[in-house]
Design a protein around this motif. Sequence first.
Motif, short mmCIF file in Angstrom:
data_model
loop_
_atom_site.label_atom_id
_atom_site.label_comp_id
_atom_site.label_asym_id
_atom_site.label_seq_id
_atom_site.Cartn_x
_atom_site.Cartn_y
_atom_site.Cartn_z
N LYS A 90 -29.62 -25.12 -5.21
CA LYS A 90 -28.44 -24.98 -4.37
C LYS A 90 -28.15 -26.34 -3.74
O LYS A 90 -29.00 -26.91 -3.07
N ALA A 91 -26.96 -26.85 -3.95
CA ALA A 91 -26.58 -28.14 -3.39
C ALA A 91 -26.43 -28.02 -1.89
O ALA A 91 -25.90 -27.01 -1.39
N PRO A 92 -26.89 -29.03 -1.15
CA PRO A 92 -26.73 -28.95 0.31
C PRO A 92 -25.26 -29.03 0.67
O PRO A 92 -24.49 -29.76 0.05
N PRO A 93 -24.85 -28.26 1.67
CA PRO A 93 -23.43 -28.28 2.06
C PRO A 93 -23.07 -29.64 2.67
O PRO A 93 -23.86 -30.22 3.40
N GLN A 94 -21.90 -30.10 2.32
CA GLN A 94 -21.42 -31.38 2.84
C GLN A 94 -20.26 -31.14 3.78
O GLN A 94 -19.45 -30.24 3.58
N ALA A 95 -20.18 -31.97 4.78
CA ALA A 95 -19.08 -31.87 5.74
C ALA A 95 -17.79 -32.33 5.07
O ALA A 95 -17.81 -33.10 4.10
N LYS A 96 -16.68 -31.88 5.59
CA LYS A 96 -15.38 -32.27 5.02
C LYS A 96 -15.10 -33.75 5.22
O LYS A 96 -14.37 -34.35 4.46
#
Length: 126
Positions: free
Chosen positions: A45-51
Motif C-alpha cells: 500500500k503506497a503511503p498517502p501523500q498530501a495534495k
Amino acid sequence: MSSAILRQAKGVARTVSRQCAFSTSAVARRDLVQDLYLRELKGYKAPPQAKDAHVGAVKAYSLPPTPKAPALPADLASELAAYDASEPTVAAEPKVAAVATENVGTGAEAFLEALEADLPKADAHH
C-alpha cells in the motif's frame, strides 16, 4: 566397441539426469520466488501523500515580461541625413597582418616561408 558405447551412454545419461535435476529445481525456485514477489506486490500500500507535496520542490512558473516595440525617432529624416553626411571611421590595421604580408613574394613557397617566419617581438612596457 560395446564397452566404449556403454561408457558413452552412461555419460549421456549422467548429463541428462543432471540437466533434469537442475531444470526442475530451477522451475520450483522460480515459482516460489515469483509467488513471494507477487504476494508482496499485491499487499503493498503506497503511503498517502498530501495534495501540496510538490510545494518547495517545484518552482512557480511566471511568464517573462512582454517585449516592447522599438520606438521610431520623432525626426527620422534629419537623423538619416546626418548619418549619410557623416564620414565612416576606418579601424587601424593590426600589426600582425602587416608583418605577414610585408615579406610575401609571389608563389606558394614564398607565402609558406612568410608564414613560418618568426614574428617580431613586441616592445615591453616598463
